[in-house]
Design an enzyme around this catalytic site. Structure first.
Site, PDB file in Angstrom:
ATOM      1  N   TYR A   1       0.822  -1.209   0.000  1.00 42.14           N
ATOM      2  CA  TYR A   1       0.000   0.000   0.000  1.00 42.14           C
ATOM      3  C   TYR A   1       0.858   1.262   0.000  1.00 42.14           C
ATOM      4  O   TYR A   1       0.385   2.345  -0.307  1.00 42.14           O
ATOM      5  CB  TYR A   1      -0.951   0.032   1.210  1.00 42.14           C
ATOM      6  CG  TYR A   1      -2.047  -1.020   1.183  1.00 42.14           C
ATOM      7  CD1 TYR A   1      -2.161  -1.910   0.127  1.00 42.14           C
ATOM      8  CD2 TYR A   1      -2.958  -1.123   2.219  1.00 42.14           C
ATOM      9  CE1 TYR A   1      -3.149  -2.880   0.105  1.00 42.14           C
ATOM     10  CE2 TYR A   1      -3.970  -2.089   2.206  1.00 42.14           C
ATOM     11  CZ  TYR A   1      -4.043  -2.962   1.138  1.00 42.14           C
ATOM     12  OH  TYR A   1      -5.027  -3.918   1.116  1.00 42.14           O
TER      13      TYR A   1
ATOM     14  N   LYS B   1       3.384 -15.197   2.563  1.00 40.93           N
ATOM     15  CA  LYS B   1       3.327 -15.967   1.311  1.00 40.93           C
ATOM     16  C   LYS B   1       4.772 -16.298   0.933  1.00 40.93           C
ATOM     17  O   LYS B   1       5.256 -15.968  -0.157  1.00 40.93           O
ATOM     18  CB  LYS B   1       2.597 -15.134   0.240  1.00 40.93           C
ATOM     19  CG  LYS B   1       2.291 -15.860  -1.041  1.00 40.93           C
ATOM     20  CD  LYS B   1       1.228 -16.933  -0.911  1.00 40.93           C
ATOM     21  CE  LYS B   1       1.061 -17.686  -2.224  1.00 40.93           C
ATOM     22  NZ  LYS B   1       0.318 -18.950  -2.084  1.00 40.93           N
TER      23      LYS B   1
ATOM     24  N   ASP C   1      -3.017 -18.106   1.850  1.00 37.16           N
ATOM     25  CA  ASP C   1      -4.150 -18.781   1.201  1.00 37.16           C
ATOM     26  C   ASP C   1      -4.744 -19.833   2.134  1.00 37.16           C
ATOM     27  O   ASP C   1      -5.960 -19.968   2.271  1.00 37.16           O
ATOM     28  CB  ASP C   1      -3.773 -19.371  -0.167  1.00 37.16           C
ATOM     29  CG  ASP C   1      -2.361 -19.944  -0.212  1.00 37.16           C
ATOM     30  OD1 ASP C   1      -1.633 -19.806   0.787  1.00 37.16           O
ATOM     31  OD2 ASP C   1      -1.987 -20.539  -1.237  1.00 37.16           O
TER      32      ASP C   1
ATOM     33  N   ASP D   1      -5.407  -6.569   5.967  1.00 36.72           N
ATOM     34  CA  ASP D   1      -6.601  -5.858   5.495  1.00 36.72           C
ATOM     35  C   ASP D   1      -7.656  -6.882   5.058  1.00 36.72           C
ATOM     36  O   ASP D   1      -8.827  -6.822   5.453  1.00 36.72           O
ATOM     37  CB  ASP D   1      -6.175  -4.978   4.305  1.00 36.72           C
ATOM     38  CG  ASP D   1      -7.241  -3.986   3.909  1.00 36.72           C
ATOM     39  OD1 ASP D   1      -8.259  -3.895   4.615  1.00 36.72           O
ATOM     40  OD2 ASP D   1      -7.062  -3.302   2.880  1.00 36.72           O
TER      41      ASP D   1
ATOM     42  N   ASP E   1     -11.217  -8.588   7.372  1.00 39.20           N
ATOM     43  CA  ASP E   1     -12.599  -8.511   6.876  1.00 39.20           C
ATOM     44  C   ASP E   1     -13.248  -9.890   6.917  1.00 39.20           C
ATOM     45  O   ASP E   1     -14.422 -10.039   7.269  1.00 39.20           O
ATOM     46  CB  ASP E   1     -12.641  -7.997   5.428  1.00 39.20           C
ATOM     47  CG  ASP E   1     -12.714  -6.477   5.358  1.00 39.20           C
ATOM     48  OD1 ASP E   1     -12.233  -5.827   6.304  1.00 39.20           O
ATOM     49  OD2 ASP E   1     -13.246  -5.951   4.365  1.00 39.20           O
TER      50      ASP E   1
END
Ligand code: NAD
Length: 357
Positions: free
Chosen positions: A142, A192, A225, A249, A253
């Site tokens: 970001y 990851k 994942d 982020d 959620d």
């Protein structure tokens, strides 16, 4: 105690939910004899419309001079066509950066009275869910370099970069380890590392730092994942979940939804000083803005985090959480929450909570 709180209501449902949260803070101030003063400041689309930029200098200066900052949400379709750096969301990224808020803590808890609101099967929900997502907030993709170019062979192409330094990873690992020490002493670090070089540095640094400074904390790794899958398959396995800016982020959620609704999840953003920024994890919900149907509880619970983490007011913070619990137990629900016996709007929900302080 006297405290000055900057209020960045922002866009969409932002003004409705921050008004509700202020009502609850006023009830706390009255009961416990504190003086909280509130200063409304522009950010996001509202600031673009009135001052031509998503984060006016005055807003930054006043936030830095305050004891704490309460934020609603920013963004909406009206400003979606604006370019990079000019959109409402860039105001949010910029205030986090200006205040040096590198850690974002997002507790995803399934309240007992809301187990019927979780989309998970009841036996799974009944095992309990309390995941503390510790998200790095001022680094990663970001904030990395980005751009776009055009060539005849491929047409338009755009790129973003994920970048992390050892210093950035260590300071967020410290926050997660401190929290783990107060809880299960277990932490899952999500990355990851099977694909990304930045994730390999993340993994190596998290282990080295935790082993050296927090030997009592057990650190396990999980690929992002797999983590996305495990949050819906077996959420009870998680306690502290440490991760990068973008993964945090997205995963928070998801964690929010398994606990019933995104309208329930609070967050605190802190750096090295006690002046933090407190906000719900959801966005500006333009689809329901102005209808008095938003759930103010995420913002109210963000104020509970503010009282505890910035002002050291543990009893007052607990009073807010207990008031929320009572209202839910009594069967009051906003439209986003399934179940319950009485649907109420944003204003009434905030009023009910403040009456139970
Ligand atoms: P969103 O979180 O605003 O909404 C997603 C869904 O959840 C919508 O259906 C919305 O109605 C619902 N919802 C969200 N908060 C709710 C609440 N308190 N009560 C009841 N329902 C609620 O996400 P989005 O739709 O992807 O984004 C809308 C805008 O918000 C975009 O401009 C986005 O950039 C912005 N955004 C801002 C922030 C922030 O300010 N921190 C975070 C995320 C998204």
């Amino acid at each position: 105690m006297k405290k000055q709180i900057a209020v960045l209501a922002g866009d969409g449902i932002g003004p409705e939910i921050t008004d509700g949260a202020i009502k609850v803070l006023c009830a706390v101030a009255k009961k416990y004899h504190h003086t909280f003063t509130f200063e409304q400041l522009p950010i996001g689309g509202d600031a673009i419309d009135r001052f031509g930029e998503p984060l006016p200098k005055h807003t930054v200066e006043r936030c830095l001079a305050s004891d704490s900052v309460l934020l609603g949400a920013v963004g909406g379709p009206k400003w979606d066509g604006l370019g990079d750096g000019k959109r409402p969301e860039s105001g949010l990224l910029a205030i986090r950066k200006a205040m040096g808020l590198y850690s974002n803590i997002r507790p995803a808890k399934l309240w007992k009275s809301l187990s019927d609101a979780s989309p998970l099967k009841l036996p799974l929900a009944k095992k309990g869910i309390e995941i503390i997502v510790v998200r790095e907030l001022t680094g990663g993709i970001y904030f990395g370099k980005r751009g776009s170019y055009y060539d005849d062979a491929n047409g338009e192409t755009a790129w973003d970069t994920e970048q992390y330094s050892v210093r950035e990873i260590e300071r967020i690992t410290k926050i997660a380890c401190e929290l783990a020490l107060k809880r299960s002493k277990k932490m899952i670090s999500v990355d990851k590392a099977n694909v990304l070089e930045s994730s390999r540095l993340w993994r190596k640094t998290v282990h080295a730092y935790a082993e050296k400074h927090y030997p009592a904390v057990t650190v396990c790794d999980m690929l992002v994942d797999n983590c996305a899958m495990q949050i819906v398959k077996n959420p009870a396995q998680f306690d502290i979940l440490l991760t990068s800016n973008m993964f945090g982020d997205i995963l928070s959620d998801e964690a929010a939804q398994v606990t019933g609704s995104i309208g329930m999840l609070a967050s605190s953003s802190l750096g090295d000083s006690s002046c933090g920024l407190y906000e719900p994890i959801h966005g500006s919900a333009p689809d329901i803005a102005g209808t008095d149907t938003a759930n103010p509880i995420a913002t109210v619970l963000s104020c509970a985090m503010m009282l505890r983490d910035s002002f050291g007011l543990t009893e007052e913070s607990n009073a807010i959480e207990h008031a929320v619990e009572r209202v839910l137990e009594e069967g009051y629900r906003t439209a986003d929450l399934d179940g319950g016996i009485k649907k109420v709007g944003c204003r009434e929900m905030a009023q009910l909570i403040s009456e139970r302080i």
